[in-house]
Motif scaffolding. Structure first.
Motif, PDB file in Angstrom:
ATOM      1  N   GLU A 178       0.925  -1.398  -0.041  1.00 36.00           N
ATOM      2  CA  GLU A 178       0.052  -0.277   0.278  1.00 36.00           C
ATOM      3  C   GLU A 178       1.064   1.425   0.093  1.00 36.00           C
ATOM      4  N   MET A 179      -0.262   2.470  -0.677  1.00 38.81           N
ATOM      5  CA  MET A 179       1.149   3.537  -0.629  1.00 38.81           C
ATOM      6  C   MET A 179       1.263   3.834   0.697  1.00 38.81           C
ATOM      7  N   PRO A 180       2.425   4.356   0.975  1.00 38.67           N
ATOM      8  CA  PRO A 180       2.422   4.235   3.296  1.00 38.67           C
ATOM      9  C   PRO A 180       2.596   6.347   3.063  1.00 38.67           C
ATOM     10  N   SER A 181       1.476   6.553   4.745  1.00 43.96           N
ATOM     11  CA  SER A 181       1.786   7.461   4.852  1.00 43.96           C
ATOM     12  C   SER A 181       2.552   8.073   5.031  1.00 43.96           C
ATOM     13  N   LYS A 182       2.386   9.567   5.393  1.00 40.10           N
ATOM     14  CA  LYS A 182       3.503  10.359   5.750  1.00 40.10           C
ATOM     15  C   LYS A 182       4.560  10.847   6.287  1.00 40.10           C
ATOM     16  N   GLN A 183       3.627   9.677   7.177  1.00 42.66           N
ATOM     17  CA  GLN A 183       4.926   8.984   8.737  1.00 42.66           C
ATOM     18  C   GLN A 183       5.383   8.123   7.983  1.00 42.66           C
ATOM     19  N   LEU A 184       5.512   6.836   7.492  1.00 36.70           N
ATOM     20  CA  LEU A 184       6.110   5.215   7.357  1.00 36.70           C
ATOM     21  C   LEU A 184       6.316   6.266   6.236  1.00 36.70           C
ATOM     22  N   ALA A 185       6.642   6.752   5.200  1.00 38.73           N
ATOM     23  CA  ALA A 185       7.189   7.275   4.079  1.00 38.73           C
ATOM     24  C   ALA A 185       8.718   7.690   4.694  1.00 38.73           C
ATOM     25  N   ALA A 186       8.338   8.638   5.703  1.00 38.83           N
ATOM     26  CA  ALA A 186       9.704   9.262   6.168  1.00 38.83           C
ATOM     27  C   ALA A 186      10.668   8.410   6.977  1.00 38.83           C
ATOM     28  N   GLN A 187       9.924   7.757   7.620  1.00 37.58           N
ATOM     29  CA  GLN A 187      10.664   6.222   8.645  1.00 37.58           C
ATOM     30  C   GLN A 187      11.415   5.103   7.502  1.00 37.58           C
ATOM     31  N   ILE A 188      10.666   5.551   6.265  1.00 27.66           N
ATOM     32  CA  ILE A 188      11.409   4.432   5.150  1.00 27.66           C
ATOM     33  C   ILE A 188      12.552   5.012   4.862  1.00 27.66           C
ATOM     34  N   ALA A 189      12.117   6.237   4.484  1.00 22.19           N
ATOM     35  CA  ALA A 189      13.527   7.466   3.966  1.00 22.19           C
ATOM     36  C   ALA A 189      14.491   7.770   5.187  1.00 22.19           C
ATOM     37  N   ALA A 190      14.304   7.407   6.205  1.00 21.91           N
ATOM     38  CA  ALA A 190      15.600   7.712   7.800  1.00 21.91           C
ATOM     39  C   ALA A 190      16.115   6.054   7.342  1.00 21.91           C
ATOM     40  N   ASP A 191      15.420   5.198   7.274  1.00 20.83           N
ATOM     41  CA  ASP A 191      16.202   3.614   7.876  1.00 20.83           C
ATOM     42  C   ASP A 191      17.042   3.400   6.080  1.00 20.83           C
ATOM     43  N   ASN A 192      16.881   4.673   5.266  1.00 19.86           N
ATOM     44  CA  ASN A 192      17.009   4.241   4.108  1.00 19.86           C
ATOM     45  C   ASN A 192      18.230   5.688   4.024  1.00 19.86           C
ATOM     46  N   GLY A 193      18.887   6.290   4.630  1.00 16.36           N
ATOM     47  CA  GLY A 193      19.761   7.681   5.032  1.00 16.36           C
ATOM     48  C   GLY A 193      19.442   8.835   3.703  1.00 16.36           C
ATOM     49  N   LEU A 194      18.502   8.823   3.018  1.00 19.07           N
ATOM     50  CA  LEU A 194      17.555   9.932   2.285  1.00 19.07           C
ATOM     51  C   LEU A 194      16.908  10.686   2.931  1.00 19.07           C
ATOM     52  N   ASP A 195      16.336  12.124   1.956  1.00 25.58           N
ATOM     53  CA  ASP A 195      15.746  12.977   2.662  1.00 25.58           C
ATOM     54  C   ASP A 195      14.196  11.866   2.046  1.00 25.58           C
ATOM     55  N   PRO A 196      12.904  12.460   2.396  1.00 28.80           N
ATOM     56  CA  PRO A 196      11.624  12.310   3.024  1.00 28.80           C
ATOM     57  C   PRO A 196      10.989  12.370   1.247  1.00 28.80           C
ATOM     58  N   LYS A 197      11.877  13.767   0.833  1.00 27.18           N
ATOM     59  CA  LYS A 197      11.516  14.343  -0.245  1.00 27.18           C
ATOM     60  C   LYS A 197      11.914  13.754  -1.787  1.00 27.18           C
ATOM     61  N   ASP A 198      13.163  13.496  -0.954  1.00 24.27           N
ATOM     62  CA  ASP A 198      13.643  12.548  -2.010  1.00 24.27           C
ATOM     63  C   ASP A 198      13.004  10.541  -2.579  1.00 24.27           C
ATOM     64  N   LEU A 199      12.086  10.745  -1.591  1.00 25.58           N
ATOM     65  CA  LEU A 199      11.884   9.548  -1.361  1.00 25.58           C
ATOM     66  C   LEU A 199      10.259   9.368  -2.443  1.00 25.58           C
ATOM     67  N   GLY A 200      10.575   8.595  -4.022  1.00 25.77           N
ATOM     68  CA  GLY A 200       9.161   8.188  -4.625  1.00 25.77           C
ATOM     69  C   GLY A 200       7.829   7.425  -5.133  1.00 25.77           C
ATOM     70  N   PHE A 201       8.008   6.983  -5.303  1.00 31.74           N
ATOM     71  CA  PHE A 201       6.551   5.742  -5.881  1.00 31.74           C
ATOM     72  C   PHE A 201       5.890   5.560  -6.997  1.00 31.74           C
ATOM     73  N   PHE A 202       5.867   4.221  -7.220  1.00 31.20           N
ATOM     74  CA  PHE A 202       5.118   4.631  -8.823  1.00 31.20           C
ATOM     75  C   PHE A 202       4.260   3.508  -8.753  1.00 31.20           C
ATOM     76  N   PRO A 203       3.009   3.553  -9.146  1.00 32.08           N
ATOM     77  CA  PRO A 203       2.444   1.378  -8.983  1.00 32.08           C
ATOM     78  C   PRO A 203       2.634   0.648 -10.026  1.00 32.08           C
ATOM     79  N   SER A 204       3.482  -0.432  -8.533  1.00 35.33           N
ATOM     80  CA  SER A 204       3.604  -1.762  -9.811  1.00 35.33           C
ATOM     81  C   SER A 204       2.730  -3.083  -9.315  1.00 35.33           C
ATOM     82  N   SER A 205       3.102  -3.792 -10.024  1.00 35.75           N
ATOM     83  CA  SER A 205       1.929  -5.077  -9.786  1.00 35.75           C
ATOM     84  C   SER A 205       2.178  -5.826  -8.840  1.00 35.75           C
TER      85      SER A 205
END
Length: 169
Positions: A93-120
């Motif tokens: 599922e599309m992550p919430s802004k809070q989860l997106a911020a956590q995913i970005a932090a876990d990967n050492g990047l700025d949340p504004k650099d976290l992109g998405f694209f629908p996949s199968s």
């Protein structure tokens, strides 16, 4: 429309990720797409595939053909947006802004650099390094990032997508 031939174009490039284009309604149309792709991208490998449309309704063929036309235009038009991306993970599922911020932090990047694209399988998440209309600039950025990651265990494949990748923030 049963038993009429349709055509698709498979294009592969070292840095640019291109969709499997199709259906094209005629071989001529598929050939024109190949010509446009080869004119835009050096070192491109292309194949044309023919198949019968027995599995598609007329409406499905028309919808897929419209999408294909947009994808070819996005890939081949000078000045169209290109995104240099690094895959991170696929989520259901599309992550919430809070989860997106956590995913970005876990990967050492700025949340504004976290992109998405629908996949199968839900949504593919990417680190968006750059969105540009300059193909040579995108190629240089992708090669540079690949060099930075060379030798790293499980290094993701940095690639260029022929569309702007939206960010979550």
């Amino acid at each position: 429309m049963a038993n009429r031939y349709l055509f698709s174009v498979e294009a592969k490039h070292e840095l640019v990720k291109l969709p499997h284009f199709g259906p094209f309604l005629t071989a001529t149309e598929a050939g024109q797409a190949v010509d446009r792709l080869l004119a835009r991208f050096e070192d491109l490998s292309v194949r044309i595939h023919a198949f019968t449309d027995a599995d598609f309704t007329t409406d499905e063929v028309e919808d897929k053909h419209r999408l294909c036309t947009v994808q070819i235009d996005d890939a081949c038009t000078e000045g169209s947006y290109l995104s240099v991306v690094e895959p991170i993970q696929v989520v259901a599922e599309m992550p919430s802004k809070q989860l997106a911020a956590q995913i970005a932090a876990d990967n050492g990047l700025d949340p504004k650099d976290l992109g998405f694209f629908p996949s199968s399988n839900g949504y593919a998440l990417f680190r968006v390094h750059m969105v540009t209309t300059d193909l040579s600039k995108a190629m240089t950025a992708a090669r540079w990032r690949r060099r930075e990651l060379a030798g790293a265990s499980n290094a993701p494949e940095v690639a260029i997508m022929t569309m702007p990748i939206p960010t979550i923030s």
